[in-house]
Write a protein that holds these residues in place. Structure first.
Motif, PDB file in Angstrom:
ATOM      1  N   PRO A  33      -5.202  -3.750 -16.296  1.00 57.02           N
ATOM      2  CA  PRO A  33      -4.920  -4.175 -14.918  1.00 57.02           C
ATOM      3  C   PRO A  33      -4.000  -5.385 -14.816  1.00 57.02           C
ATOM      4  O   PRO A  33      -3.082  -5.402 -13.994  1.00 57.02           O
ATOM      5  N   ALA A  34      -4.245  -6.411 -15.632  1.00 59.97           N
ATOM      6  CA  ALA A  34      -3.451  -7.638 -15.526  1.00 59.97           C
ATOM      7  C   ALA A  34      -1.990  -7.417 -15.905  1.00 59.97           C
ATOM      8  O   ALA A  34      -1.119  -8.205 -15.524  1.00 59.97           O
ATOM      9  N   LYS A  35      -1.706  -6.346 -16.653  1.00 59.28           N
ATOM     10  CA  LYS A  35      -0.327  -6.057 -17.062  1.00 59.28           C
ATOM     11  C   LYS A  35       0.293  -4.931 -16.237  1.00 59.28           C
ATOM     12  O   LYS A  35       1.425  -4.525 -16.495  1.00 59.28           O
ATOM     13  N   SER A  36      -0.452  -4.445 -15.263  1.00 58.41           N
ATOM     14  CA  SER A  36       0.019  -3.302 -14.469  1.00 58.41           C
ATOM     15  C   SER A  36       0.835  -3.761 -13.259  1.00 58.41           C
ATOM     16  O   SER A  36       0.615  -4.846 -12.714  1.00 58.41           O
ATOM     17  N   ARG A  37       1.773  -2.907 -12.868  1.00 66.22           N
ATOM     18  CA  ARG A  37       2.556  -3.156 -11.660  1.00 66.22           C
ATOM     19  C   ARG A  37       1.805  -2.528 -10.486  1.00 66.22           C
ATOM     20  O   ARG A  37       1.655  -1.298 -10.419  1.00 66.22           O
ATOM     21  N   VAL A  38       1.349  -3.391  -9.587  1.00 63.45           N
ATOM     22  CA  VAL A  38       0.515  -2.951  -8.467  1.00 63.45           C
ATOM     23  C   VAL A  38       1.200  -3.314  -7.151  1.00 63.45           C
ATOM     24  O   VAL A  38       1.706  -4.434  -6.995  1.00 63.45           O
ATOM     25  N   ALA A  39       1.205  -2.383  -6.216  1.00 58.58           N
ATOM     26  CA  ALA A  39       1.767  -2.637  -4.892  1.00 58.58           C
ATOM     27  C   ALA A  39       0.743  -2.275  -3.828  1.00 58.58           C
ATOM     28  O   ALA A  39      -0.021  -1.323  -3.973  1.00 58.58           O
ATOM     29  N   VAL A  40       0.753  -3.050  -2.757  1.00 60.42           N
ATOM     30  CA  VAL A  40      -0.128  -2.807  -1.621  1.00 60.42           C
ATOM     31  C   VAL A  40       0.735  -2.548  -0.395  1.00 60.42           C
ATOM     32  O   VAL A  40       1.606  -3.361  -0.051  1.00 60.42           O
ATOM     33  N   LEU A  41       0.499  -1.422   0.260  1.00 61.44           N
ATOM     34  CA  LEU A  41       1.239  -1.084   1.479  1.00 61.44           C
ATOM     35  C   LEU A  41       0.410  -1.490   2.685  1.00 61.44           C
ATOM     36  O   LEU A  41      -0.662  -0.935   2.936  1.00 61.44           O
ATOM     37  N   GLY A  42       0.907  -2.481   3.411  1.00 65.21           N
ATOM     38  CA  GLY A  42       0.237  -2.939   4.618  1.00 65.21           C
ATOM     39  C   GLY A  42      -0.445  -4.269   4.454  1.00 65.21           C
ATOM     40  O   GLY A  42      -1.121  -4.510   3.447  1.00 65.21           O
ATOM     41  N   LEU A  80      -6.206  -8.485  -1.853  1.00 65.45           N
ATOM     42  CA  LEU A  80      -5.251  -9.254  -2.659  1.00 65.45           C
ATOM     43  C   LEU A  80      -5.967 -10.345  -3.457  1.00 65.45           C
ATOM     44  O   LEU A  80      -5.661 -10.560  -4.637  1.00 65.45           O
ATOM     45  N   ALA A  81      -6.916 -11.007  -2.816  1.00 62.70           N
ATOM     46  CA  ALA A  81      -7.630 -12.096  -3.496  1.00 62.70           C
ATOM     47  C   ALA A  81      -8.410 -11.582  -4.701  1.00 62.70           C
ATOM     48  O   ALA A  81      -8.413 -12.211  -5.772  1.00 62.70           O
ATOM     49  N   ARG A  82      -9.076 -10.439  -4.527  1.00 62.03           N
ATOM     50  CA  ARG A  82      -9.847  -9.887  -5.642  1.00 62.03           C
ATOM     51  C   ARG A  82      -8.917  -9.433  -6.777  1.00 62.03           C
ATOM     52  O   ARG A  82      -9.223  -9.633  -7.962  1.00 62.03           O
ATOM     53  N   LEU A  83      -7.805  -8.822  -6.453  1.00 59.74           N
ATOM     54  CA  LEU A  83      -6.848  -8.398  -7.481  1.00 59.74           C
ATOM     55  C   LEU A  83      -6.344  -9.598  -8.282  1.00 59.74           C
ATOM     56  O   LEU A  83      -6.232  -9.542  -9.511  1.00 59.74           O
ATOM     57  N   GLY A 136      -6.110 -11.291 -12.580  1.00 59.36           N
ATOM     58  CA  GLY A 136      -4.805 -11.561 -13.164  1.00 59.36           C
ATOM     59  C   GLY A 136      -3.704 -10.650 -12.671  1.00 59.36           C
ATOM     60  O   GLY A 136      -2.612 -10.604 -13.260  1.00 59.36           O
ATOM     61  N   ILE A 137      -3.962  -9.919 -11.619  1.00 63.68           N
ATOM     62  CA  ILE A 137      -2.967  -8.997 -11.060  1.00 63.68           C
ATOM     63  C   ILE A 137      -2.152  -9.732 -10.002  1.00 63.68           C
ATOM     64  O   ILE A 137      -2.705 -10.441  -9.161  1.00 63.68           O
ATOM     65  N   ALA A 138      -0.841  -9.571 -10.039  1.00 64.80           N
ATOM     66  CA  ALA A 138       0.051 -10.165  -9.035  1.00 64.80           C
ATOM     67  C   ALA A 138       0.642  -9.035  -8.199  1.00 64.80           C
ATOM     68  O   ALA A 138       1.741  -8.544  -8.492  1.00 64.80           O
ATOM     69  N   PRO A 139      -0.072  -8.576  -7.165  1.00 66.79           N
ATOM     70  CA  PRO A 139       0.387  -7.418  -6.401  1.00 66.79           C
ATOM     71  C   PRO A 139       1.599  -7.717  -5.531  1.00 66.79           C
ATOM     72  O   PRO A 139       1.741  -8.818  -4.987  1.00 66.79           O
ATOM     73  N   GLY A 191       0.171 -16.792   2.228  1.00 68.80           N
ATOM     74  CA  GLY A 191       1.002 -17.157   1.086  1.00 68.80           C
ATOM     75  C   GLY A 191       1.668 -15.963   0.432  1.00 68.80           C
ATOM     76  O   GLY A 191       2.028 -16.000  -0.746  1.00 68.80           O
ATOM     77  N   VAL A 192       1.868 -14.893   1.212  1.00 68.60           N
ATOM     78  CA  VAL A 192       2.434 -13.646   0.689  1.00 68.60           C
ATOM     79  C   VAL A 192       3.916 -13.558   1.004  1.00 68.60           C
ATOM     80  O   VAL A 192       4.335 -13.771   2.143  1.00 68.60           O
ATOM     81  N   ASP A 193       4.710 -13.228  -0.011  1.00 65.42           N
ATOM     82  CA  ASP A 193       6.133 -12.938   0.186  1.00 65.42           C
ATOM     83  C   ASP A 193       6.295 -11.426   0.269  1.00 65.42           C
ATOM     84  O   ASP A 193       6.138 -10.721  -0.744  1.00 65.42           O
ATOM     85  N   LEU A 194       6.546 -10.925   1.451  1.00 63.88           N
ATOM     86  CA  LEU A 194       6.662  -9.485   1.643  1.00 63.88           C
ATOM     87  C   LEU A 194       7.865  -8.922   0.897  1.00 63.88           C
ATOM     88  O   LEU A 194       8.918  -9.559   0.809  1.00 63.88           O
ATOM     89  N   VAL A 195       7.689  -7.712   0.384  1.00 59.40           N
ATOM     90  CA  VAL A 195       8.731  -7.036  -0.392  1.00 59.40           C
ATOM     91  C   VAL A 195       9.173  -5.778   0.365  1.00 59.40           C
ATOM     92  O   VAL A 195       8.324  -5.012   0.832  1.00 59.40           O
TER      93      VAL A 195
END
Length: 439
Positions: A318-327, A346-349, A353-356, A373-377
């Motif tokens: 998980p900590a090395k995975s690329r994770v995205a959240v829509l919404g 987001l806080a739990r991820l 060690g996940i940076a979604p 504190g989120v920078d939208l992508v």
């Protein structure tokens, strides 16, 4: 002194003011301005300037309607002296300890009280626990104005029922509960709201009753959703698809139609705490309402844990995975980010060690940064994903084809791809080979 106010408003000889121009106040101001002179007041000068320029940051009425409205937008509190019918529609959040934060409504009452004139009516729409209007707001209005309630001015309460992002159940189509401190004020308030409420008004006997209507109707929804969320957590352990169970249940005529989900926002996620706060002051500790709140407040963590579990079972770190959240907003097709439970995901991820990456075409980037504190992508920057969490059912996400979704993932076996569909908006069969999970 009050008897001609209704006629004076329609004749343009008296003005109506809106104190607070957010998701609730601004649409009310625009609707009333089609019939009577309206002053729209807010302490946020930047927001007022946006409205003057015809930009609707709430997306509730649209830029075109805002550009053509006759609402006199202002951040100058002295302009309130021109109005005799005042509607207060400021937010009422909760503190960190879940107790009511009456700071906005107290501040609005202080400001309005300084500029209140004899012969005025003040109607509160802000969600409060029973008793706030008469026990908290009225003394402030009297102190600041030097006037006596019941003689020089009168008050009422009409709970706001605007559903942000809803284009069907709008201000004019939702029946409006109204109340006043006495028969005269109640009748006047009813007549004024009937100017704009096509669905009609529903008078209740006391201000406290009207205040209770608001907190109870949202507490009811909160409890029902909490029940579905609890079922979802149990069915997850049983290996049963909750959505399929609900679809089967809904074939019965008396099914209520509730579904599990993230319950945030400025109403359902907050109002139950206002109700239980006052109940506890009277010596009654909630047996059901707070339990429902506890369940719903934990759903963001539950979703994140499910995503992490699916990643591990897919053989991913998980900590090395690329994770995205829509919404990121608290609900679909709405730019409001207040009290969004996506932040809990987001806080739990991040705890693991996940940076979604977070994508939301509806949220204002500045609001997302300030609140969480989120920078939208942008969507086009999402690529080579290991895990995708569809957290909010914005139409842009609902309209994505299966191929569009699949194109976001890294080029590897489907069994190593994790798709978490919180709102069950994607066709499950199209992702049969994926680690697919839905609430």
């Amino acid at each position: 002194m009050f008897t001609t106010l209704y006629e004076d408003l329609l004749a343009g000889d008296a003005k109506l003011s809106l104190v607070g121009l957010g998701y609730v106040g601004m649409p009310i101001a625009v609707e009333f301005a089609k019939h009577v002179p309206v002053i729209g007041f807010d302490i946020n000068e930047a927001k007022v300037e946006q409205y003057k320029q015809g930009h609707d940051s709430t997306n509730e009425v649209g830029d075109e309607a805002l550009a053509h409205t006759t609402v006199d937008f202002t951040a100058d509190p002295t302009r309130l002296e021109e109005a005799r019918f005042h509607i207060v529609a400021v937010p009422t959040p909760v503190n960190q300890d879940k107790t009511p934060d009456l700071t906005p409504v107290i501040g609005a009452s202080e400001t309005l009280g300084k500029h209140l004139k004899p012969g005025s009516i003040v109607v509160y729409e802000s969600t409060v626990y029973p008793g706030v209007t008469e026990d908290v707001c009225v003394p402030i209005l009297e102190r600041e104005s030097g006037l006596r309630c019941g003689e020089d001015f009168k008050v009422g309460y009409s709970p706001e029922r605007i559903n942000p992002g809803d284009r069907v159940h709008t201000l004019t189509t939702i029946r409006k509960v109204v109340s006043g401190m006495d028969d005269e004020s109640a009748e006047l308030i009813r007549r004024v709201y009937d100017i704009v409420i096509a669905a009609g008004t529903f008078p209740v006997s006391t201000i406290k009753t009207a205040e209770a209507v608001k907190v109870v109707e949202n507490s009811q929804r909160d409890i029902n959703i909490a029940f579905m969320n609890e079922l979802a957590m149990v069915f997850d352990r049983m290996g049963i698809d909750t959505s399929e169970v609900i679809e089967g249940m809904n074939t019965k005529w008396n099914a209520l139609g509730f579904r599990p989900g993230l319950v945030g926002g400025h109403c359902i996620g907050v109002d139950p705490y206002y109700f239980t706060y006052e109940a506890e002051k009277l010596g009654y500790h909630s047996q059901i309402i707070l339990s429902g709140r506890k369940v719903n407040d934990g759903m963001g963590g539950f979703v994140a844990d499910a995503a992490i579990r699916e990643m591990v079972q897919a053989g991913l770190a998980p900590a090395k995975s690329r994770v995205a959240v829509l919404g990121l907003t608290f609900k679909e097709d709405c730019p409001d980010v207040r009290n969004s439970k996506v932040d809990d995901i987001l806080a739990r991820l991040r705890q693991y060690g996940i940076a979604p990456q977070v994508c939301d075409p509806w949220a204002d980037p500045a609001d997302a940064k300030a609140a969480y504190g989120v920078d939208l992508v942008p969507m086009e920057e999402l690529r080579d994903l290991d895990c995708l969490i569809v957290a909010v059912a914005h139409r842009q996400f609902r309209d994505m084809s299966s191929d569009d979704v699949k194109a976001l993932f890294a080029d590897k076996p489907d069994a190593e791809k994790v798709l978490v569909d919180v709102k069950s908006v994607l066709p499950k069969a199209e992702f049969a080979g994926y680690r697919y999970w839905r609430l």
